[in-house]
Write a protein that holds these residues in place. Structure first.
Motif, mmCIF file in Angstrom:
data_model
loop_
_atom_site.group_PDB
_atom_site.id
_atom_site.type_symbol
_atom_site.label_atom_id
_atom_site.label_comp_id
_atom_site.label_asym_id
_atom_site.label_seq_id
_atom_site.Cartn_x
_atom_site.Cartn_y
_atom_site.Cartn_z
ATOM 1 N N UNK A 21 0.814 -1.211 0.000
ATOM 2 C CA UNK A 21 0.000 0.000 0.000
ATOM 3 C C UNK A 21 0.855 1.271 0.000
ATOM 4 N N UNK A 22 2.125 1.135 0.314
ATOM 5 C CA UNK A 22 3.034 2.282 0.196
ATOM 6 C C UNK A 22 3.345 2.581 -1.266
ATOM 7 N N UNK B 169 -4.759 0.788 7.732
ATOM 8 C CA UNK B 169 -3.531 1.075 8.474
ATOM 9 C C UNK B 169 -2.402 1.564 7.569
ATOM 10 N N UNK B 170 -2.354 1.088 6.313
ATOM 11 C CA UNK B 170 -1.176 1.347 5.484
ATOM 12 C C UNK B 170 -1.439 2.122 4.197
ATOM 13 N N UNK B 171 -2.694 2.280 3.784
ATOM 14 C CA UNK B 171 -2.952 2.899 2.484
ATOM 15 C C UNK B 171 -2.429 4.338 2.440
ATOM 16 N N UNK B 172 -1.866 4.700 1.278
ATOM 17 C CA UNK B 172 -1.316 6.053 1.121
ATOM 18 C C UNK B 172 -1.963 6.835 -0.013
ATOM 19 N N UNK C 40 -12.086 7.978 6.247
ATOM 20 C CA UNK C 40 -10.731 8.237 5.746
ATOM 21 C C UNK C 40 -9.853 8.912 6.798
ATOM 22 N N UNK C 41 -10.463 9.619 7.715
ATOM 23 C CA UNK C 41 -9.680 10.292 8.758
ATOM 24 C C UNK C 41 -8.988 9.299 9.680
ATOM 25 N N UNK C 42 -9.395 8.013 9.633
ATOM 26 C CA UNK C 42 -8.769 6.984 10.458
ATOM 27 C C UNK C 42 -7.564 6.346 9.777
ATOM 28 N N UNK C 43 -7.256 6.763 8.548
ATOM 29 C CA UNK C 43 -6.103 6.216 7.822
ATOM 30 C C UNK C 43 -4.874 7.050 8.157
ATOM 31 N N UNK C 44 -3.983 6.570 9.018
ATOM 32 C CA UNK C 44 -2.865 7.401 9.491
ATOM 33 C C UNK C 44 -1.820 7.702 8.423
ATOM 34 N N UNK C 45 -1.706 6.843 7.394
ATOM 35 C CA UNK C 45 -0.652 7.026 6.387
ATOM 36 C C UNK C 45 -1.156 7.672 5.102
ATOM 37 N N UNK C 46 -2.435 8.035 5.031
ATOM 38 C CA UNK C 46 -3.004 8.555 3.790
ATOM 39 C C UNK C 46 -2.305 9.856 3.378
ATOM 40 N N UNK C 47 -1.806 9.877 2.138
ATOM 41 C CA UNK C 47 -1.077 11.038 1.623
ATOM 42 C C UNK C 47 -1.758 11.682 0.423
ATOM 43 N N UNK C 48 -2.443 10.877 -0.379
ATOM 44 C CA UNK C 48 -3.034 11.415 -1.594
ATOM 45 C C UNK C 48 -4.461 10.952 -1.794
ATOM 46 N N UNK C 49 -5.326 11.859 -2.274
ATOM 47 C CA UNK C 49 -6.719 11.538 -2.545
ATOM 48 C C UNK C 49 -7.090 12.116 -3.903
ATOM 49 N N UNK D 75 -13.125 18.100 6.452
ATOM 50 C CA UNK D 75 -12.553 17.844 7.773
ATOM 51 C C UNK D 75 -11.253 17.079 7.728
ATOM 52 N N UNK D 76 -10.878 16.544 6.566
ATOM 53 C CA UNK D 76 -9.614 15.807 6.443
ATOM 54 C C UNK D 76 -8.438 16.781 6.474
ATOM 55 N N UNK D 77 -7.315 16.310 7.030
ATOM 56 C CA UNK D 77 -6.109 17.135 7.106
ATOM 57 C C UNK D 77 -4.864 16.258 6.907
ATOM 58 N N UNK D 78 -3.768 16.900 6.582
ATOM 59 C CA UNK D 78 -2.482 16.212 6.531
ATOM 60 C C UNK D 78 -2.161 15.533 5.212
ATOM 61 N N UNK D 79 -2.957 15.760 4.154
ATOM 62 C CA UNK D 79 -2.675 15.131 2.872
ATOM 63 C C UNK D 79 -1.601 15.918 2.105
ATOM 64 N N UNK D 80 -0.917 15.251 1.227
ATOM 65 C CA UNK D 80 0.121 15.890 0.407
ATOM 66 C C UNK D 80 -0.334 16.135 -1.028
#
Length: 320
Positions: A174-175, A199-202, A220-229, A272-277
């Motif tokens: 998932x990385x 847990x691992x999806x990015x 989606x806010x529970x996905x700690x590694x999510x970087x892109x949507x 409400x989502x935050x922290x995405x790249x």
């Protein structure tokens, strides 16, 4: 040094004088490597088993040694050494092949990661993958064409690794890969039932539609590694409205004759989502995208990029 070694045979020019074939020379050298620990018994046995010519070369060598002992009795000691070496090779080759697997978990984590990385690249060639097919009770349209061919190797690989390696596999999988969903209902179902995914999806790409959009985006806010949507929008995106819009529409029907993207179910949860790249919005059906629809897409993409790329509250508190 023992006389039963390839090195000693070379010093005595035995391969030339006896006319030893190239195959038997290879096996005698391999036996020396077995003595020194460069190869194990399994590899030495494989050299014999995988080549019928090498096994027949051992029988030919026995005959040559027997002829040499008759012609030159002084070569008796050397002939016996060669016969004993060939016999030992045959004994090793005929041992049962060990059934236990390679102790992969004893390797350092960096090497295991590199091995998993190569396995994933070899089996899953595409950058994106579709979620495994499941029967979901929703009527969301399947607009995007299915570009991903799921081979038997793709289906089998995760189940072959076992529970421990499975966790490491999905962490790297998932990385590297972007996961695609045909609707928010499908995405929600996978997020609920696949702990490795959440847990691992990015990277996630999803067609924004369906009655579960709000719950799915909140999940989606529970996905700690999510970087892109990456969101795909279409006319189906406008089919389900937020609770507030439904309420207002019943009292102000003329105002809501034309549904806007800001009235769609799930937008509040998205914001409400935050922290995405990386955040992107595209049309699922580009042929019907007029100027107004394209402006809505562009403005939505700008809005989501502005808010979703902001750091999470936990990160901000750590910075303070």
């Amino acid at each position: 040094m023992s006389s039963k070694s390839w090195y000693m045979l070379k010093i005595k020019s035995v391969p030339t004088r006896y006319g030893l074939s190239r195959n038997i020379q290879t096996l005698l050298q391999a036996l020396d490597k077995f003595y020194t620990g460069s190869i194990d018994a399994t590899e030495l046995g494989r050299l014999v088993r995988l080549s019928p010519k090498r096994r027949s070369a051992i029988a030919d060598t026995f005959s040559k040694c027997a002829d040499m002992m008759k012609k030159e009795p002084e070569e008796l000691k050397t002939c016996i050494d060669i016969i004993e070496m060939c016999t030992e090779i045959l004994v090793i080759a005929d041992r049962p092949v060990p059934t236990q697997g390679f102790p992969l978990m004893r390797l350092p984590v960096e090497i295991r990661d590199a091995i998993m990385d190569l396995m994933i690249d070899n089996v899953f060639r595409a950058k994106g993958i579709k979620a495994a097919t499941k029967r979901i009770a929703c009527n969301c349209p399947k607009i995007e064409r299915d570009f991903f061919l799921q081979t038997p190797q793709m289906k089998a690989l995760p189940s072959l690794l076992g529970p421990t390696l499975n966790r490491e596999f999905f962490r790297i999988f998932f990385r590297k890969k972007s996961v695609r969903f045909r609707c928010c209902c499908e995405m929600l179902d996978h997020l609920k039932h696949n702990e490795h995914l959440i847990r691992h999806v990015r990277q996630i790409k999803v067609h924004w539609c369906g009655p579960e959009s709000a719950v799915a985006f909140e999940k989606l806010s529970e996905c700690p590694k999510l970087e892109g949507l990456a969101l795909s929008i279409s006319k189906s995106t406008l089919a389900h409205l937020s609770e507030r819009t439904d309420l207002m529409k019943s009292y102000f029907p003329l105002i809501y004759r034309n549904i806007r993207i800001t009235d769609v179910l799930g937008l509040d949860e998205l914001l409400g989502l935050r922290g995405l790249q990386e955040v992107s919005v595209q049309h699922a059906q580009t042929k019907n995208a007029n100027l107004t629809v394209e402006m809505d897409r562009a403005n939505l993409a700008e809005l989501l990029s502005t808010l979703l790329k902001q750091p999470k509250e936990d990160d901000m508190s750590l910075g303070e």
